[in-house]
Design a protein around this motif. Structure first.
Motif, PDB file in Angstrom:
ATOM      1  N   THR A 127       1.000  -0.817   0.108  1.00 62.69           N
ATOM      2  CA  THR A 127       0.239  -0.149  -0.106  1.00 62.69           C
ATOM      3  C   THR A 127       1.092   0.985  -0.448  1.00 62.69           C
ATOM      4  N   GLU A 128       1.940   1.074   0.481  1.00 56.59           N
ATOM      5  CA  GLU A 128       3.371   2.664   0.604  1.00 56.59           C
ATOM      6  C   GLU A 128       3.404   2.294  -0.918  1.00 56.59           C
ATOM      7  N   ALA A 129       3.533   1.196  -1.425  1.00 57.75           N
ATOM      8  CA  ALA A 129       3.837   1.937  -2.714  1.00 57.75           C
ATOM      9  C   ALA A 129       3.662   2.805  -3.636  1.00 57.75           C
ATOM     10  N   ALA A 130       4.389   3.345  -4.745  1.00 59.86           N
ATOM     11  CA  ALA A 130       3.630   4.747  -5.540  1.00 59.86           C
ATOM     12  C   ALA A 130       3.086   3.525  -6.460  1.00 59.86           C
ATOM     13  N   LEU A 131       2.216   4.062  -7.424  1.00 59.36           N
ATOM     14  CA  LEU A 131       2.035   3.068  -8.816  1.00 59.36           C
ATOM     15  C   LEU A 131       2.068   3.878 -10.109  1.00 59.36           C
ATOM     16  N   ILE A 132       2.371   2.897 -10.973  1.00 53.68           N
ATOM     17  CA  ILE A 132       2.726   4.160 -11.961  1.00 53.68           C
ATOM     18  C   ILE A 132       1.350   4.533 -13.200  1.00 53.68           C
ATOM     19  N   ALA A 133       1.216   4.821 -13.856  1.00 55.15           N
ATOM     20  CA  ALA A 133       0.226   4.943 -14.816  1.00 55.15           C
ATOM     21  C   ALA A 133       0.849   4.024 -16.462  1.00 55.15           C
ATOM     22  N   GLY A 134      -0.969   3.454 -16.677  1.00 49.52           N
ATOM     23  CA  GLY A 134      -0.806   2.098 -17.429  1.00 49.52           C
ATOM     24  C   GLY A 134      -1.629   3.076 -18.652  1.00 49.52           C
ATOM     25  N   PRO A 135      -1.970   1.992 -19.677  1.00 52.12           N
ATOM     26  CA  PRO A 135      -2.601   2.204 -20.534  1.00 52.12           C
ATOM     27  C   PRO A 135      -4.146   2.726 -19.808  1.00 52.12           C
ATOM     28  N   PHE A 136      -4.866   3.458 -21.089  1.00 50.45           N
ATOM     29  CA  PHE A 136      -6.915   3.070 -20.335  1.00 50.45           C
ATOM     30  C   PHE A 136      -7.051   4.309 -18.847  1.00 50.45           C
ATOM     31  N   GLY A 137      -5.823   4.527 -19.217  1.00 47.82           N
ATOM     32  CA  GLY A 137      -5.926   5.693 -17.943  1.00 47.82           C
ATOM     33  C   GLY A 137      -5.447   5.121 -16.039  1.00 47.82           C
ATOM     34  N   LEU A 138      -5.185   3.467 -16.386  1.00 44.42           N
ATOM     35  CA  LEU A 138      -5.056   2.843 -15.077  1.00 44.42           C
ATOM     36  C   LEU A 138      -3.624   3.022 -14.586  1.00 44.42           C
ATOM     37  N   HIS A 139      -4.091   2.346 -12.746  1.00 41.92           N
ATOM     38  CA  HIS A 139      -2.701   3.254 -12.054  1.00 41.92           C
ATOM     39  C   HIS A 139      -2.492   1.855 -11.567  1.00 41.92           C
ATOM     40  N   GLN A 140      -1.522   1.472 -12.017  1.00 34.44           N
ATOM     41  CA  GLN A 140      -1.027  -0.019 -11.357  1.00 34.44           C
ATOM     42  C   GLN A 140       0.819  -0.438 -10.859  1.00 34.44           C
ATOM     43  N   PRO A 141       1.216  -1.489 -10.182  1.00 35.28           N
ATOM     44  CA  PRO A 141       2.301  -1.583  -9.749  1.00 35.28           C
ATOM     45  C   PRO A 141       3.120  -1.895 -11.107  1.00 35.28           C
ATOM     46  N   ALA A 142       4.158  -1.731 -10.611  1.00 33.43           N
ATOM     47  CA  ALA A 142       5.623  -1.086 -11.391  1.00 33.43           C
ATOM     48  C   ALA A 142       5.599  -2.702 -12.138  1.00 33.43           C
TER      49      ALA A 142
END
Length: 113
Positions: free
Chosen positions: A20-35
């Motif tokens: 939960t403390e890890a930053a999410l990255i921008a993915g396709p389709f406006g998703l925020h996802q793990p690295a």
């Protein structure tokens, strides 16, 4: 905890570890996802966003087939749809490739077909 990770439509969705403390990255389709280098996990439960559903466990998704393919790739995972109660319809006719849900969670109900 694992979150969905998508690269592009032609590749299957993976479930990658996320603290939960890890930053999410921008993915396709406006998703925020793990690295992309996060550990891949085998999910016990797959929470699935819904566009529509019926009480038989049939569902309408976004139409890209990501969750149908994920359900087939992880047959032991419990399939739970997440929706608002207003998204319920009387009956849906599933296509042959549609995988039914084990349960649906709404803001007012827990439905088990």
């Amino acid at each position: 905890m694992a979150l969905p990770h998508v690269i592009r439509r032609s590749l299957p969705m993976r479930f990658l570890s996320w603290a939960t403390e890890a930053a999410l990255i921008a993915g396709p389709f406006g998703l925020h996802q793990p690295a992309e280098d996060a550990a891949e996990l085998e999910p016990d439960i797959i929470l699935t966003p819904l566009v529509g559903f019926d009480r038989s466990g049939n569902r309408i998704g976004q139409g890209a087939g990501y969750y149908d393919r994920a359900f087939l790739a992880h047959p032991n995972a419990w399939r739970v749809g997440v929706a608002l109660s207003v998204q319920e319809v009387d009956t849906l006719t599933p296509d042959p490739w549609d995988v039914p849900l084990h349960a649906i969670a709404t803001e007012s109900d827990w439905i088990t077909p």
